[in-house]
Scaffold this motif. Structure first.
Motif, PDB file in Angstrom:
ATOM      1  N   VAL A 155       1.030  -1.198   0.008  1.00 39.05           N
ATOM      2  CA  VAL A 155      -0.007  -0.114   0.089  1.00 39.05           C
ATOM      3  C   VAL A 155       0.760   0.993  -0.031  1.00 39.05           C
ATOM      4  CG1 VAL A 155      -1.962   1.340   1.284  1.00 39.05           C
ATOM      5  CG2 VAL A 155      -1.795  -1.266   1.282  1.00 39.05           C
ATOM      6  N   LEU A 156       0.714   2.156  -1.028  1.00 37.10           N
ATOM      7  CA  LEU A 156       1.687   3.304  -1.200  1.00 37.10           C
ATOM      8  C   LEU A 156       0.882   4.565  -0.581  1.00 37.10           C
ATOM      9  CD1 LEU A 156       3.752   2.863  -4.360  1.00 37.10           C
ATOM     10  CD2 LEU A 156       4.538   2.260  -2.097  1.00 37.10           C
ATOM     11  N   GLY A 157       0.849   5.065   0.517  1.00 38.40           N
ATOM     12  CA  GLY A 157       0.195   5.964   1.162  1.00 38.40           C
ATOM     13  C   GLY A 157      -0.095   6.016   2.510  1.00 38.40           C
ATOM     14  N   SER A 158      -0.361   7.022   3.356  1.00 36.80           N
ATOM     15  CA  SER A 158      -0.882   6.911   4.786  1.00 36.80           C
ATOM     16  C   SER A 158      -1.985   7.556   5.172  1.00 36.80           C
ATOM     17  CB  SER A 158       0.684   7.368   5.214  1.00 36.80           C
ATOM     18  OG  SER A 158       0.865   8.718   5.233  1.00 36.80           O
ATOM     19  N   GLY A 159      -2.835   7.913   4.255  1.00 32.62           N
ATOM     20  CA  GLY A 159      -4.029   8.517   4.397  1.00 32.62           C
ATOM     21  C   GLY A 159      -5.061   7.593   5.112  1.00 32.62           C
ATOM     22  N   ASP A 160      -6.191   8.036   5.082  1.00 30.39           N
ATOM     23  CA  ASP A 160      -7.521   7.433   5.841  1.00 30.39           C
ATOM     24  C   ASP A 160      -7.760   6.242   5.055  1.00 30.39           C
ATOM     25  OD1 ASP A 160      -7.605   9.197   7.917  1.00 30.39           O
ATOM     26  OD2 ASP A 160      -9.187  10.469   6.876  1.00 30.39           O
ATOM     27  N   PHE A 161      -7.829   6.161   3.737  1.00 35.80           N
ATOM     28  CA  PHE A 161      -8.107   5.198   3.040  1.00 35.80           C
ATOM     29  C   PHE A 161      -7.005   4.051   3.171  1.00 35.80           C
ATOM     30  CE2 PHE A 161      -9.027   2.459  -0.942  1.00 35.80           C
ATOM     31  CZ  PHE A 161     -10.192   2.485  -0.867  1.00 35.80           C
ATOM     32  N   ALA A 162      -6.010   4.533   3.072  1.00 32.29           N
ATOM     33  CA  ALA A 162      -4.712   3.493   3.062  1.00 32.29           C
ATOM     34  C   ALA A 162      -4.812   2.938   4.247  1.00 32.29           C
ATOM     35  CB  ALA A 162      -3.361   4.443   2.731  1.00 32.29           C
ATOM     36  N   ARG A 163      -4.883   3.709   5.476  1.00 28.16           N
ATOM     37  CA  ARG A 163      -4.937   2.886   6.684  1.00 28.16           C
ATOM     38  C   ARG A 163      -6.234   1.965   6.771  1.00 28.16           C
ATOM     39  NH1 ARG A 163      -3.941   8.244   8.487  1.00 28.16           N
ATOM     40  NH2 ARG A 163      -5.919   8.567   9.188  1.00 28.16           N
ATOM     41  N   SER A 164      -7.173   2.057   6.290  1.00 30.98           N
ATOM     42  CA  SER A 164      -8.494   0.990   6.180  1.00 30.98           C
ATOM     43  C   SER A 164      -8.029  -0.020   5.458  1.00 30.98           C
ATOM     44  CB  SER A 164      -9.550   1.911   5.869  1.00 30.98           C
ATOM     45  OG  SER A 164     -10.108   3.157   6.601  1.00 30.98           O
ATOM     46  N   LEU A 165      -7.689   0.372   4.129  1.00 29.99           N
ATOM     47  CA  LEU A 165      -7.146  -0.749   3.368  1.00 29.99           C
ATOM     48  C   LEU A 165      -6.322  -1.890   4.029  1.00 29.99           C
ATOM     49  CD1 LEU A 165      -7.652  -1.716   0.364  1.00 29.99           C
ATOM     50  CD2 LEU A 165      -5.625  -0.310  -0.287  1.00 29.99           C
ATOM     51  N   ALA A 166      -5.138  -1.268   4.463  1.00 24.64           N
ATOM     52  CA  ALA A 166      -4.182  -1.870   5.344  1.00 24.64           C
ATOM     53  C   ALA A 166      -5.004  -2.869   6.335  1.00 24.64           C
ATOM     54  CB  ALA A 166      -3.179  -1.148   6.009  1.00 24.64           C
ATOM     55  N   VAL A 167      -5.847  -2.208   7.209  1.00 21.74           N
ATOM     56  CA  VAL A 167      -6.607  -2.994   8.200  1.00 21.74           C
ATOM     57  C   VAL A 167      -7.295  -4.157   7.668  1.00 21.74           C
ATOM     58  CG1 VAL A 167      -8.549  -2.803   9.890  1.00 21.74           C
ATOM     59  CG2 VAL A 167      -6.574  -0.980   9.712  1.00 21.74           C
ATOM     60  N   ARG A 168      -8.102  -3.959   6.401  1.00 20.08           N
ATOM     61  CA  ARG A 168      -8.952  -4.888   6.011  1.00 20.08           C
ATOM     62  C   ARG A 168      -8.015  -6.113   5.218  1.00 20.08           C
ATOM     63  NH1 ARG A 168     -12.354  -7.344   7.453  1.00 20.08           N
ATOM     64  NH2 ARG A 168     -13.031  -5.218   8.430  1.00 20.08           N
ATOM     65  N   LEU A 169      -6.676  -5.712   4.658  1.00 23.43           N
ATOM     66  CA  LEU A 169      -6.018  -6.733   4.138  1.00 23.43           C
ATOM     67  C   LEU A 169      -5.401  -7.536   5.017  1.00 23.43           C
ATOM     68  CD1 LEU A 169      -4.219  -4.491   1.480  1.00 23.43           C
ATOM     69  CD2 LEU A 169      -5.774  -6.596   0.980  1.00 23.43           C
ATOM     70  N   VAL A 170      -5.106  -6.996   6.228  1.00 19.60           N
ATOM     71  CA  VAL A 170      -4.413  -7.792   7.622  1.00 19.60           C
ATOM     72  C   VAL A 170      -5.460  -8.801   8.077  1.00 19.60           C
ATOM     73  CG1 VAL A 170      -3.574  -7.668   9.721  1.00 19.60           C
ATOM     74  CG2 VAL A 170      -2.655  -6.047   7.912  1.00 19.60           C
ATOM     75  N   CYS A 171      -6.704  -8.096   8.117  1.00 20.94           N
ATOM     76  CA  CYS A 171      -7.828  -9.162   8.769  1.00 20.94           C
ATOM     77  C   CYS A 171      -7.975 -10.110   7.914  1.00 20.94           C
ATOM     78  CB  CYS A 171      -8.719  -8.059   8.918  1.00 20.94           C
ATOM     79  SG  CYS A 171      -8.687  -6.999  10.374  1.00 20.94           S
ATOM     80  N   SER A 172      -7.919 -10.064   6.656  1.00 20.65           N
ATOM     81  CA  SER A 172      -8.067 -10.990   5.715  1.00 20.65           C
ATOM     82  C   SER A 172      -7.133 -12.053   5.408  1.00 20.65           C
ATOM     83  CB  SER A 172      -8.326 -10.391   4.185  1.00 20.65           C
ATOM     84  OG  SER A 172      -9.588  -9.370   4.321  1.00 20.65           O
ATOM     85  N   GLY A 173      -5.826 -11.840   6.165  1.00 21.22           N
ATOM     86  CA  GLY A 173      -4.966 -12.784   6.074  1.00 21.22           C
ATOM     87  C   GLY A 173      -3.538 -12.723   5.183  1.00 21.22           C
ATOM     88  N   PHE A 174      -3.681 -11.309   4.536  1.00 21.51           N
ATOM     89  CA  PHE A 174      -2.487 -11.019   3.852  1.00 21.51           C
ATOM     90  C   PHE A 174      -1.236 -10.501   4.502  1.00 21.51           C
ATOM     91  CE2 PHE A 174      -6.422 -10.699   1.091  1.00 21.51           C
ATOM     92  CZ  PHE A 174      -5.614 -11.374  -0.195  1.00 21.51           C
ATOM     93  N   ARG A 175      -0.046 -10.669   4.067  1.00 22.96           N
ATOM     94  CA  ARG A 175       1.011  -9.933   4.440  1.00 22.96           C
ATOM     95  C   ARG A 175       1.004  -8.556   3.860  1.00 22.96           C
ATOM     96  NH1 ARG A 175       6.504  -9.796   3.422  1.00 22.96           N
ATOM     97  NH2 ARG A 175       6.046 -11.331   1.849  1.00 22.96           N
ATOM     98  N   VAL A 176       1.090  -7.522   4.605  1.00 20.76           N
ATOM     99  CA  VAL A 176       0.968  -6.142   4.103  1.00 20.76           C
ATOM    100  C   VAL A 176       2.289  -5.387   4.355  1.00 20.76           C
ATOM    101  CG1 VAL A 176      -0.447  -4.099   4.026  1.00 20.76           C
ATOM    102  CG2 VAL A 176      -1.536  -6.193   4.383  1.00 20.76           C
ATOM    103  N   VAL A 177       2.832  -4.466   3.328  1.00 14.17           N
ATOM    104  CA  VAL A 177       3.762  -3.831   3.623  1.00 14.17           C
ATOM    105  C   VAL A 177       3.469  -2.340   3.137  1.00 14.17           C
ATOM    106  CG1 VAL A 177       4.928  -4.276   1.467  1.00 14.17           C
ATOM    107  CG2 VAL A 177       6.014  -3.198   3.008  1.00 14.17           C
ATOM    108  N   VAL A 178       3.381  -1.284   3.928  1.00 16.27           N
ATOM    109  CA  VAL A 178       3.041  -0.042   3.591  1.00 16.27           C
ATOM    110  C   VAL A 178       4.096   1.039   3.347  1.00 16.27           C
ATOM    111  CG1 VAL A 178       1.693   2.031   4.553  1.00 16.27           C
ATOM    112  CG2 VAL A 178       1.020  -0.238   5.269  1.00 16.27           C
ATOM    113  N   GLY A 179       4.039   1.511   2.192  1.00 19.37           N
ATOM    114  CA  GLY A 179       5.144   2.734   1.920  1.00 19.37           C
ATOM    115  C   GLY A 179       4.682   3.860   2.099  1.00 19.37           C
TER     116      GLY A 179
END
Length: 362
Positions: free
Chosen positions: A2-26
């Motif tokens: 996920v490239l970005g650190s805004g509201d949508f990026a944070r929500s997207l990271a939360v849902r991806l982690v909860c879905s079992g994906f390994r997430v790296v945020v830039g």
């Protein structure tokens, strides 16, 4: 990724982690932004995140796409998911996804997730629209993003090639596109009937008898207007079907295209019917409130005083009593039937009925 650190990026990271994906945020400031993301998500610099991920969600504004140009070599050959939206419909000549693809020709760009809100991502698909509209010129990339959406609990919808990105980006900006004509129609009818009732119930008695009945405007005049609008709108729901049938009989075929005005009318029948139900429901509420008005109490007291002065024991009129009882009873039944029509016209209810059941209710 996920490239970005805004509201949508944070929500997207939360849902991806909860879905079992390994997430790296830039992020450009990973130390400052790390506390905003789930502990399971790795927050690092954008270049490092781009190296570690194969599918990267670009959660930044279109104006900042150029800041990623330094990462062109790192991003080459990877799938970029554009989740951006504009502030105006057709704000740019080309869609954001097409612009991103032009900046990174070595990448595969997929448009998606822009019609899903940050709140929906945080709370899960159960609390929002489950559909995720996806488009891209690469079928394999679309399939990959669709599989990610399914694991997240959403329903991917393939909208075709990248040329559909502009249409997808316009969807969140539209304000009730199918309701504009029915709403203006209802307002126009309301204004006409309200003006007529205002003249009849307020202005005319004042001119002829010098009686001040302005108090009737907020409740009585509106209450008289609402059912007029309701039954005219209801008639406009079924009239185009009759006109369409007459057109087919006249030309002897059902394959001839209807005129544009009739076609538009047929497409807006559901909205017109629901507005008719709204006016009928408001009329019922207004009618229940009639005895609660202060003016009504004064009229009751005035009638009682006149009866006492004239020494009348009763003012019971059998015909008027029966007329009012039947009138209210039929009104309740009519509102119940209209409620049934309104409920069965909702997509979630209509989809559970077969064509014979729906026709029977109509």
């Amino acid at each position: 990724g996920v490239l970005g650190s805004g509201d949508f990026a944070r929500s997207l990271a939360v849902r991806l982690v909860c879905s079992g994906f390994r997430v790296v945020v830039g992020s450009r400031n990973p130390k400052r932004k790390a506390s905003l993301f789930p502990a399971a998500a790795e927050v690092t610099f954008q270049a490092e995140a781009a190296k570690k991920a194969d599918v990267i969600f670009v959660a930044i504004f279109r104006e900042h796409y150029s800041t990623l140009c330094d990462l062109a070599d790192v991003l080459a050959g990877k799938i970029l998911v554009d989740v951006s939206n504009n502030t105006e419909i057709n704000h740019h000549k080309e869609s954001n996804a097409e612009y991103l693809a032009s900046l990174f020709p070595a990448c595969t760009v997929v448009k998606g997730f822009n019609v899903v809100s940050a709140w929906t991502l945080q709370s899960g698909a159960r609390d929002g629209n489950k559909q995720v509209l996806i488009c891209s010129n690469n079928q394999e990339a679309k399939r990959t993003v669709a599989e990610i959406a399914q694991v997240m609990g959403f329903t991917p919808v393939d909208m075709g090639c990248m040329s559909a990105a502009c249409e997808i980006e316009n969807i969140p900006l539209r304000l009730l596109p199918a309701w504009k004509i029915p709403i203006f129609l209802a307002l126009g009818l309301f204004l006409c009937f309200f003006t007529y009732n205002l003249i009849r119930q307020v202005i005319h008695p004042y001119i002829r008898e010098q009686k001040n009945k302005l108090y009737k405007i907020p409740i009585e005049v509106v209450n008289t207007t609402l059912p007029c609008v309701s039954y005219v709108m209801l008639s406009l729901v079924y009239l185009p079907g009759v006109l369409a049938a007459c057109s087919q009989l006249y030309y002897g075929t059902k394959y001839r295209r209807f005129p544009d005005w009739l076609d538009q009318w047929l497409q807006h029948r559901k909205q017109i019917g629901l507005l008719s139900f709204l006016c009928a429901a408001l009329h019922a509420v207004y009618s229940l409130c009639l005895p609660m008005r202060r003016s009504h109490r004064y009229l009751l007291i005035e009638t009682a005083v006149k009866q006492a002065v004239e020494k009348k024991m009763t003012i019971w009129v059998e015909e008027e009593v029966w007329r009012m009882e039947i009138y209210i009873s039929v009104g309740i039944i009519a509102l119940g039937l209209l409620s049934l029509l309104a409920i069965t016209s909702l997509p979630s209810i209509a989809n559970s009925l077969n064509w014979r059941e729906f026709s029977f209710i109509q």
